[in-house]
Scaffold this active site. Structure first.
Site, PDB file in Angstrom:
ATOM      1  N   GLN A  69       0.826 -23.765 -17.735  1.00  0.00           N
ATOM      2  CA  GLN A  69       0.677 -24.641 -16.575  1.00  0.00           C
ATOM      3  C   GLN A  69       2.075 -25.189 -16.347  1.00  0.00           C
ATOM      4  O   GLN A  69       2.573 -25.981 -17.136  1.00  0.00           O
ATOM      5  CB  GLN A  69      -0.323 -25.763 -16.866  1.00  0.00           C
ATOM      6  CG  GLN A  69      -0.721 -26.575 -15.650  1.00  0.00           C
ATOM      7  CD  GLN A  69       0.427 -27.243 -14.911  1.00  0.00           C
ATOM      8  OE1 GLN A  69       0.774 -26.825 -13.791  1.00  0.00           O
ATOM      9  NE2 GLN A  69       1.049 -28.245 -15.512  1.00  0.00           N
ATOM     10  N   VAL A  83      13.900 -22.963  -4.577  1.00  0.00           N
ATOM     11  CA  VAL A  83      14.672 -21.932  -3.880  1.00  0.00           C
ATOM     12  C   VAL A  83      13.768 -21.149  -2.948  1.00  0.00           C
ATOM     13  O   VAL A  83      14.077 -20.947  -1.758  1.00  0.00           O
ATOM     14  CB  VAL A  83      15.366 -20.985  -4.882  1.00  0.00           C
ATOM     15  CG1 VAL A  83      15.970 -19.785  -4.156  1.00  0.00           C
ATOM     16  CG2 VAL A  83      16.445 -21.725  -5.670  1.00  0.00           C
ATOM     17  N   LYS A 132       5.250 -28.880 -23.704  1.00  0.00           N
ATOM     18  CA  LYS A 132       6.087 -27.752 -24.119  1.00  0.00           C
ATOM     19  C   LYS A 132       6.805 -28.060 -25.435  1.00  0.00           C
ATOM     20  O   LYS A 132       6.933 -27.176 -26.305  1.00  0.00           O
ATOM     21  CB  LYS A 132       7.100 -27.417 -23.021  1.00  0.00           C
ATOM     22  CG  LYS A 132       6.534 -26.624 -21.858  1.00  0.00           C
ATOM     23  CD  LYS A 132       6.171 -25.207 -22.286  1.00  0.00           C
ATOM     24  CE  LYS A 132       5.910 -24.307 -21.107  1.00  0.00           C
ATOM     25  NZ  LYS A 132       5.670 -22.904 -21.503  1.00  0.00           N
ATOM     26  N   TYR A 160       4.249 -32.304 -18.769  1.00  0.00           N
ATOM     27  CA  TYR A 160       4.624 -30.889 -18.910  1.00  0.00           C
ATOM     28  C   TYR A 160       5.692 -30.703 -19.976  1.00  0.00           C
ATOM     29  O   TYR A 160       5.574 -29.854 -20.866  1.00  0.00           O
ATOM     30  CB  TYR A 160       5.102 -30.350 -17.560  1.00  0.00           C
ATOM     31  CG  TYR A 160       5.770 -28.990 -17.647  1.00  0.00           C
ATOM     32  CD1 TYR A 160       5.035 -27.860 -17.985  1.00  0.00           C
ATOM     33  CD2 TYR A 160       7.130 -28.847 -17.383  1.00  0.00           C
ATOM     34  CE1 TYR A 160       5.643 -26.615 -18.063  1.00  0.00           C
ATOM     35  CE2 TYR A 160       7.741 -27.606 -17.457  1.00  0.00           C
ATOM     36  CZ  TYR A 160       7.004 -26.500 -17.804  1.00  0.00           C
ATOM     37  OH  TYR A 160       7.608 -25.277 -17.894  1.00  0.00           O
ATOM     38  N   ARG A 183       9.464 -37.944  -6.562  1.00  0.00           N
ATOM     39  CA  ARG A 183       8.172 -37.693  -7.188  1.00  0.00           C
ATOM     40  C   ARG A 183       8.161 -38.146  -8.634  1.00  0.00           C
ATOM     41  O   ARG A 183       9.138 -37.967  -9.375  1.00  0.00           O
ATOM     42  CB  ARG A 183       7.833 -36.197  -7.083  1.00  0.00           C
ATOM     43  CG  ARG A 183       7.658 -35.745  -5.642  1.00  0.00           C
ATOM     44  CD  ARG A 183       7.265 -34.295  -5.505  1.00  0.00           C
ATOM     45  NE  ARG A 183       8.329 -33.381  -5.888  1.00  0.00           N
ATOM     46  CZ  ARG A 183       8.365 -32.093  -5.552  1.00  0.00           C
ATOM     47  NH1 ARG A 183       7.398 -31.586  -4.832  1.00  0.00           N
ATOM     48  NH2 ARG A 183       9.354 -31.322  -5.948  1.00  0.00           N
TER      49      ARG A 183
END
Length: 312
Positions: A76, A185, A145, A141, A265
């Site tokens: 994810q 990008v 990880k 996130y 954000r």
């Protein structure tokens, strides 16, 4: 070799699968197709639509394929999603990784794990950040990880395995879906091709380390060739701001651009670049694709797909 790739129908994974097939490997792909696309895969691939969160199903696939090597890319990977659903993010990125490690252990396979560099090091880290910088992720996130990395290291200590970790910068290139922060990008290219004004969250001065997908694939191959345990940053060592990135894309598209600015954000790091000295020394790897060259290829690919709504 017999190689299994989790997330092999994804943006990075499908490029890696192509490289493995080109060198003659037998490849099995496990992907739940939440973001992956079957159309990215060659017919010579043994494909299983399955989630790494289903440990029993994954173990059965691995037991049948009996890979020598597992590239673990399934994840994810959206920072915003991880903030909104930290539990779901953990389920995929931590528990899913444990399932991969357990399945690999049963067949004696080595694992090369795709982690994150950009979301892991935190605001206080030196820029560019070396691998021994203290991780202080700003979003679930990055935390997940890093937790998964600790399980990789634990299995190496506990079972004497030689699993490896690649901490990736912001990867871009052909086949990248125009969605998500890591796909900026592709998003900007799609905006310009469709005549929309790109949206910049924050002031646009935030920086990232943008690394081209073909260079990342070479890093995965080099990590497998190395054969030992290790943690390596995979990036360019260069910081590029969002405003600078947009300038390069606008020059590629040969058009003037006036972005729309929106609020920053939650959970996004202000600055990031990766120190890749160790990868150069131990893997004999360095990113070879200049930003303008890579963006030109990404832009051309999206243009060939008739805009930003791509499924390939």
């Amino acid at each position: 070799m017999r190689v299994l790739v989790t997330g092999g129908a994804g943006f990075i994974g499908s490029h890696l699968v192509d490289a493995l097939l080109e060198r003659g490997d037998t490849v099995t792909v496990v992907d739940d197709l939440s973001t992956g696309r079957c159309g990215r895969l060659a017919v010579r691939v043994a494909f299983h639509q399955e989630s790494i969160t289903d440990g029993k199903a994954l173990a059965a696939i691995v037991a049948d394929a009996r890979p020598d090597l597992i590239y673990h890319l399934a994840a994810q990977a959206d920072v915003r999603t991880s903030v909104a659903d930290a539990s779901g993010d953990t389920g995929v990125n931590v528990l899913g990784t444990v399932n991969v490690l357990e399945a690999a252990r049963t067949v004696g396979a080595r694992v090369v794990f795709a982690s994150t560099g950009g979301a892991l090091y935190g605001a206080i880290s030196a820029i560019p950040s070396p691998e021994d910088a203290r991780p202080e992720p700003a979003a679930p996130y990055g935390a997940a990880k890093y937790c998964a990395e600790q399980y990789v290291a634990l299995y190496n200590r506990l079972y004497g395995t030689a699993h490896a970790v690649l901490r990736l910068g912001n990867v871009y290139g052909p086949r990248q879906d125009p969605a998500g922060e890591a796909g900026v990008v592709s998003i900007f290219c799609g905006n310009l091709l469709s005549g929309r004004r790109p949206t910049i969250f924050g002031d646009g001065k935030q920086t990232r380390d943008y690394v081209y997908v073909a260079d990342v694939v070479e890093a995965f191959l080099a990590a497998a060739e190395h054969g030992g345990a290790g943690v390596w940053n995979i990036g360019t060592g260069t910081s590029t701001s969002i405003l600078e990135l947009l300038e390069v894309i606008a020059a590629t598209a040969d058009r003037a651009v006036q972005p729309v600015f929106a609020a920053a954000r939650l959970g996004e790091l202000q600055h990031s670049a990766l120190d890749v000295t160790r990868a150069g020394r131990e893997l004999n790897w360095t990113a070879r694709t200049a930003l303008a060259e890579g963006i030109a290829r990404a832009y051309q690919w999206i243009r060939d797909q008739d805009g930003c709504d791509v499924e390939a």
